[in-house]
Structure formats: C-alpha cells, structure tokens
Design a protein around this motif. Sequence first.
Motif, PDB file in Angstrom:
ATOM      1  N   ARG A  47      -0.660  23.200 -28.285  1.00 37.74           N
ATOM      2  CA  ARG A  47      -0.960  24.591 -28.624  1.00 37.74           C
ATOM      3  C   ARG A  47      -0.984  24.796 -30.138  1.00 37.74           C
ATOM      4  O   ARG A  47      -1.833  25.542 -30.654  1.00 37.74           O
ATOM      5  N   GLU A 164       5.976  28.042 -22.034  1.00 41.01           N
ATOM      6  CA  GLU A 164       5.061  28.887 -22.802  1.00 41.01           C
ATOM      7  C   GLU A 164       5.068  30.307 -22.250  1.00 41.01           C
ATOM      8  O   GLU A 164       4.980  30.514 -21.045  1.00 41.01           O
ATOM      9  N   GLY A 166       3.098  32.948 -24.002  1.00 40.65           N
ATOM     10  CA  GLY A 166       2.072  33.693 -24.707  1.00 40.65           C
ATOM     11  C   GLY A 166       1.467  32.839 -25.810  1.00 40.65           C
ATOM     12  O   GLY A 166       1.825  31.666 -25.973  1.00 40.65           O
ATOM     13  N   GLU A 167       0.560  33.405 -26.567  1.00 43.19           N
ATOM     14  CA  GLU A 167      -0.123  32.676 -27.638  1.00 43.19           C
ATOM     15  C   GLU A 167       0.877  32.283 -28.720  1.00 43.19           C
ATOM     16  O   GLU A 167       1.342  33.119 -29.500  1.00 43.19           O
ATOM     17  N   ARG A 203      -0.862  33.252 -21.557  1.00 43.51           N
ATOM     18  CA  ARG A 203      -1.775  33.728 -22.608  1.00 43.51           C
ATOM     19  C   ARG A 203      -2.733  34.785 -22.075  1.00 43.51           C
ATOM     20  O   ARG A 203      -3.110  35.707 -22.797  1.00 43.51           O
ATOM     21  N   GLU A 206      -0.513  38.000 -21.340  1.00 40.24           N
ATOM     22  CA  GLU A 206      -0.089  38.640 -22.587  1.00 40.24           C
ATOM     23  C   GLU A 206      -1.104  39.702 -23.008  1.00 40.24           C
ATOM     24  O   GLU A 206      -0.746  40.770 -23.505  1.00 40.24           O
ATOM     25  N   ARG A 207      -2.370  39.403 -22.771  1.00 40.47           N
ATOM     26  CA  ARG A 207      -3.442  40.326 -23.157  1.00 40.47           C
ATOM     27  C   ARG A 207      -3.690  41.388 -22.088  1.00 40.47           C
ATOM     28  O   ARG A 207      -4.123  42.496 -22.407  1.00 40.47           O
TER      29      ARG A 207
END
Length: 230
Positions: A47, A164, A166-167, A203, A206-207
Amino acid sequence: MSVALRWIGRALVIALALLIVWQIVLLTQVIWWSRFDPASTSFMRLRLAELREKDPGATLRHQWVAYEQISVHLKRAVIAAEDDSFVDHEGFDWEGIERALEKNEKKGRAVAGGSTISQQLAKNLFLSPSRSYLRKAQEAVITVMIEQLWSKRRILEVYLNVVEWGEGIFGAEAAARRYYGVPASRLGPSEAARLAVMLPNPRRYERSFGPRLAAHAERIRRRMAYSQVP
C-alpha cells in the motif's frame, strides 16, 4: 537416462530445496513475531508503494498498541463480523468455507471467502491480495505455523494492530483516531461495530458507508455480546 531428464530432475530437486528454505525463513519470522511486534507487513509495504506512486512523500498511519489498550468492544465486534468461531478453531473454519463455496456457486462468482482471522493475518503479514491457488496454499501453511506457535490472544492482538482500515490506515489505533478522534481503548460498541464491518473492503467503505452497511453494523453490534474473546 537422457541428459534432458537429468537436468529436469536436478531442477526439481533445486526447486524443492528452495521451497523448504523459504518455509524455514517464514517459520523463523513467525517465531520471532510470537514475541516481538512486527514494524510493517507485506500489505503495508504494498500500500505504501501504491501511495508513493502518486505522492513520493506519502506515509502510512499506524501506531502499535498493546492488547489491553484495545477496546473489548472492538475485539468482540471483529470476531462477530469476521470469525465467530475464532477461539475454537485451529486456523480454519471448515463450515464457514463450505458456506462460502455454496454462496459463490449460487452467485456464479467469488462473493465470499470463508477466511478466518488467522488466515487473514497470514496473508497480511507475508503475502499479497492477489488470488491464486499457490497463494492460498502458502497462506494455509503460514496459518498452521501461526496457530501452532501463537496464542489466540497474540493472533488477535497482531491482527488488530496490522489490518488495513482505509487508505494508508493500518491498525486499531490509527483507525479509531481517524474515524472517531479517540484512542482504540475508548471505542464504544457502535463505533466498534462500524469499524468491524469495514474490514472486507476498507478503502471502499471509507469513502462510502451507506445504509446497507450501517444495517449490517447494527446486526454485528447486537451479536457482539455472544462473541468469545481470548
């Protein structure tokens, strides 16, 4: 025996020797991490490389915290959402795998994996998100190593610290501060449930955390009381 067959035989012996050496390397690392906390994982490095393609100065948000400093609500929520039989199985939930296969067959595509927390940890620590039979086989070997050499408490501690969320966000502490502005120790049941349901695709969620995911989080919140925590 022809020269070609001799060369093939030698190549196979060399390949087998290299494979054994690689498993010993992995085993050594698993033993080391049974007592010492990993500073990074394969997923983290992948990442970070992706982020630095866009921004050379990019960094990950990650802070290790001890097992006792992670809210019991998050521990319960993650077990309820990801691996109900975590404390009972030896690395593989065969019933869960069977259910996932049946679900995939009905849908005609891979929509469920049936992976346990131990399997996910093995993948995160050493492997990549790619899908292949070879990767799954290596994941299984590492899972057996981890289950044989680590306690369930250690497995959950490491998982919650490296997964993980999120970004560029890894681990419970970074996630708690990113989404709720509190340390991981202060997460309540609702916050913990919402974080837990993000794990399959952090990810993306998260958005976009829509009503369907919120409803799933509420189901997990209600189930958390029945989760066994090591």
